[in-house]
Design an enzyme around this catalytic site. Sequence first.
Site, PDB file in Angstrom:
ATOM      1  N   GLU A 166     -14.586  -0.020  26.651  1.00 34.92           N
ATOM      2  CA  GLU A 166     -14.962  -0.077  28.060  1.00 34.92           C
ATOM      3  C   GLU A 166     -15.967  -1.195  28.267  1.00 34.92           C
ATOM      4  O   GLU A 166     -17.144  -0.971  28.572  1.00 34.92           O
ATOM      5  CB  GLU A 166     -15.499   1.278  28.513  1.00 34.92           C
ATOM      6  CG  GLU A 166     -14.448   2.382  28.398  1.00 34.92           C
ATOM      7  CD  GLU A 166     -15.003   3.778  28.596  1.00 34.92           C
ATOM      8  OE1 GLU A 166     -16.219   3.901  28.885  1.00 34.92           O
ATOM      9  OE2 GLU A 166     -14.247   4.750  28.462  1.00 34.92           O
TER      10      GLU A 166
ATOM     11  N   GLU B 224     -18.472   5.342  36.504  1.00 33.11           N
ATOM     12  CA  GLU B 224     -17.202   4.809  36.018  1.00 33.11           C
ATOM     13  C   GLU B 224     -16.824   3.565  36.817  1.00 33.11           C
ATOM     14  O   GLU B 224     -16.746   3.610  38.047  1.00 33.11           O
ATOM     15  CB  GLU B 224     -16.099   5.860  36.155  1.00 33.11           C
ATOM     16  CG  GLU B 224     -16.356   7.159  35.408  1.00 33.11           C
ATOM     17  CD  GLU B 224     -15.921   7.080  33.957  1.00 33.11           C
ATOM     18  OE1 GLU B 224     -15.431   6.017  33.537  1.00 33.11           O
ATOM     19  OE2 GLU B 224     -16.074   8.093  33.239  1.00 33.11           O
TER      20      GLU B 224
ATOM     21  N   HIS C 169     -19.805   3.695  32.206  1.00 37.97           N
ATOM     22  CA  HIS C 169     -18.506   3.797  31.544  1.00 37.97           C
ATOM     23  C   HIS C 169     -17.485   2.930  32.270  1.00 37.97           C
ATOM     24  O   HIS C 169     -17.758   2.372  33.336  1.00 37.97           O
ATOM     25  CB  HIS C 169     -18.012   5.250  31.534  1.00 37.97           C
ATOM     26  CG  HIS C 169     -18.644   6.102  30.481  1.00 37.97           C
ATOM     27  ND1 HIS C 169     -17.984   6.499  29.342  1.00 37.97           N
ATOM     28  CD2 HIS C 169     -19.891   6.629  30.396  1.00 37.97           C
ATOM     29  CE1 HIS C 169     -18.790   7.241  28.600  1.00 37.97           C
ATOM     30  NE2 HIS C 169     -19.961   7.345  29.223  1.00 37.97           N
TER      31      HIS C 169
ATOM     32  N   HIS D 166     -18.366   3.902  24.590  1.00 37.77           N
ATOM     33  CA  HIS D 166     -16.970   3.658  24.240  1.00 37.77           C
ATOM     34  C   HIS D 166     -16.747   2.157  24.158  1.00 37.77           C
ATOM     35  O   HIS D 166     -16.826   1.459  25.169  1.00 37.77           O
ATOM     36  CB  HIS D 166     -16.037   4.282  25.288  1.00 37.77           C
ATOM     37  CG  HIS D 166     -16.100   5.771  25.332  1.00 37.77           C
ATOM     38  ND1 HIS D 166     -15.932   6.502  26.496  1.00 37.77           N
ATOM     39  CD2 HIS D 166     -16.319   6.689  24.350  1.00 37.77           C
ATOM     40  CE1 HIS D 166     -16.034   7.788  26.231  1.00 37.77           C
ATOM     41  NE2 HIS D 166     -16.284   7.929  24.934  1.00 37.77           N
TER      42      HIS D 166
END
Length: 912
Positions: A658, A837, A752, A655
Amino acid sequence: MQTTLNILAILNELLTVGGGRRTGVFVSKGGTAVLLHLLVSSSKDPPANEELMLHIHSLLGKVGLKDRKFGVKARLNGALNVTLNLVKHNLQNYKLLLPCLQVLRVYSSNCTGSRGPDLRIPGIYSIYTASTTHVVAARLVTSITALLCVCSSGMNARRAVDRGHLPTLLAIYQDWHRNDTRHRHVVIRKSILGCIKNLTNIKLGRKAFIDANGMRILYNTSTECLSVRTLDPLVNTSSLIMRKCFPKNRLPLPTIKSVFHHLLPHIPAGGPVAQLYNQPPGGKTHLFMSPYRSKIGCKFCFIISISKRPEGTADPDLVCSLGRLVLDAGVNGDSVDGPQEEGGEQAVLEVPDTAALLPLHDPDLYLEMVKSTRSVPAYTEVAYPDYFGHVALNLREPILERVYGVQRTKIFQDIERLIHSSDILDKVVYDLDNQSCPVIDNGESLKFNSKFESGNLRKAVQVRKFEYDLILNSDINSNHYHQWFYFEVGNMRPGVRYRFNIINCEKSNSQFNYGMQVLMYSVQDAINGSPHWVRTGSDICYYKNHFSRSSIAAGGQKGKSYFTLTFTVTFQHKDDVCYFAYHYPYTYSMLKMHLQKLSALRTAQIYYRQDDLCETLGGNSCPLLTITAMPESSSNDHISQFKSRPVVFLSARVHPGETNSSWVMKGTLEFLMSCSPQAQSLRESYIFKIIPMLNPDGVINGNHRCSLSGEDLNRQWQSPNAELHPTIYHAKSLLQYLRATGRTPLVFCDYHGHSRKKNVFMYGCSIKETVWQTNVNTSTCELHEDLGYRTLPKLLSQMAPVFSLSSCSFVVERSKEATARVVVWREIGVQRSYTMESTLCGCDQGKYKVYVCLQGLQIGTSELEEMGAQFCLALLRLRRFTSPLELHNHNSHPLDTENDLIDTRSIPNITR
């Protein structure tokens, strides 16, 4: 008659003393029907006995609360009309009026059907109009409560609006606001607002509210209440009503599609691109038809020169070894868009050399990398922060404490636009949709630019002298995903508070409401020896606005609105050039530069190889790294040990928005290529297969989530298309090859970033935990699962201060079936398959939640890189739990004893 009155008086006393239980028994014995019948029969011989009516309504007020069918019974018996007539003819008879209003309130809350209520509304409104300032508070509160219940029904609200009662309510509220100077009747005023709120729940009510000048009335009354904290309920309710009634507008754009369009090899019939581009693009859409232009220009053409340092500014270490570099002002003889200095001279900037503090950064090398980067808009400009680099701050930046009422204040300022529309400039100062039309500049407006790698800003509109609405560009071949921004601002005045509103955000909430700040890079500060991205902005909040989203962009849902991110900045330098970003930028060209610098760190003990996994849709290469330790010798034992090392597969940046995942990956790569004993031990333990950027095209073109195919690549792992999703297709093929050759990775981790949580955490995969969470009818005793998937998160929680084990989840959600984590776990058979994350905001645990800032500290690049290194150290400690010899020596499971995890006697010291 007297006998009846005595019986009713006794019943009233019994039910008053006995409470709910006696009332329930009375209802079950048919008492409600008896009272209603008595009420109707007594009213047939006017004039009705006042004392009798008083007793009956007092009892009905108590009984109706316990009788679920009270409304139906009252309507069928005709008792409702009797009560309404009594109200109409006894507006000044407070003794009888109050019990009647109580009965109406009970009836209204008990029955909100479409039949009958139309007769009761005029009676209640006549109470308001007849005695706005003279009525007793208790009587008025009761009547308002009844009206609130009435208006909660859509049919009743429509009738009230049709009969013009909404302007009456506004006038009454205004009258109460004017006369209640000591604020003794806030409950009454709030209840009136509640009635208005219910009426404005329907579209007809909102229109009537606007026609009755309701926005101005509530705005003026609320503004006068802002200074009194006890009146916050009135202000909040008024704000809610005004936001709801604010006329919906479309974004001031010619199309919701991205400004840029990339031609795909083929367009799947059911895909998102087919919905957008079922016809050949035209108009404002730009096509990528030619190769990337090799020369690089810049709007602000920087010239590096050596100069005497002003006293107290730049550190000598930062200004040493300065050379001269001029970036071309145009491409193939064409001038670059944007103003230049008077007389055609180029702007001259004296800048520090950051190479001493950034060993992996080289401005000259960065330029070479940019020249080979292909972008859809064919960018010809270079952003200053990317060229000269970012040096992490030594000081820690606390999570911003939110100012009380800041969101309400911003909303009121937006409402003021509608009320005082003549004060709005509405001047377009930057527009990618009309690049051929020059923007008229009087020197008073800010200058914007986003035409550089990873830049994202589509349009800027000056709404007030120091306020700007900003619109982000959609992901290419898409019509949504607005979150990532990166743009340049110039021509500012120092000491002035500028407000910026990004008005087309899509997520329903954001960490900007919980202490997160935007990032700013000042060119002037960099010249003075501070080349840093710093957290900045005050009065930050994130809220729903009045710009409506297209149902296509909202996934078929109608009535959705965009959200506004607003922040205020005071610039420190005159004629500075500043850059704003959602998070610390990390471009594709920066990755290529870092990889080339890392390869130079290779020693005889390090095996390092860089391959091209594939070519992306945009013609850029996707790097694939292999890192391990060289065998000690060519002997069979050493070669055998080399081949038997387990594989660790890492990936990041699927992504594009990010960017924190790239900084974590940078920390991982730097640790793996370092000369420390721990790094060498780690290389000797594993073979690392690393894809540091899975979505180069999205990163280059300033996308937030998608690739050039207009799709989220992390939802394509189940069935990737070789032409549309080449990086995912070849990454999965590599994993399948490893499995087929008996080299299934021990660990798979996809880096991420997370926009709604703090700290760093992991998502894993567990059959048992998924069953528990989803309540599937499967006996858990039938499920046998190794708990090894919890080992790595447990290790990280003990080693990395930013890692939160409590935020980890191992549930496989249906919506995540096609993600890398789940597909690698299910199809490749990797038990330790994770998504790691990292927060975009900050950390609020452990040492980061210090006494001077209980909310925590905002995360920086140093913390992110440290997290990447800590991940490597956790893998080093994981080695002992995956070694067959050590597993044989431990009879218990590695997680059974926590002390077993923190025992470091058998491995090198990794805390130094």
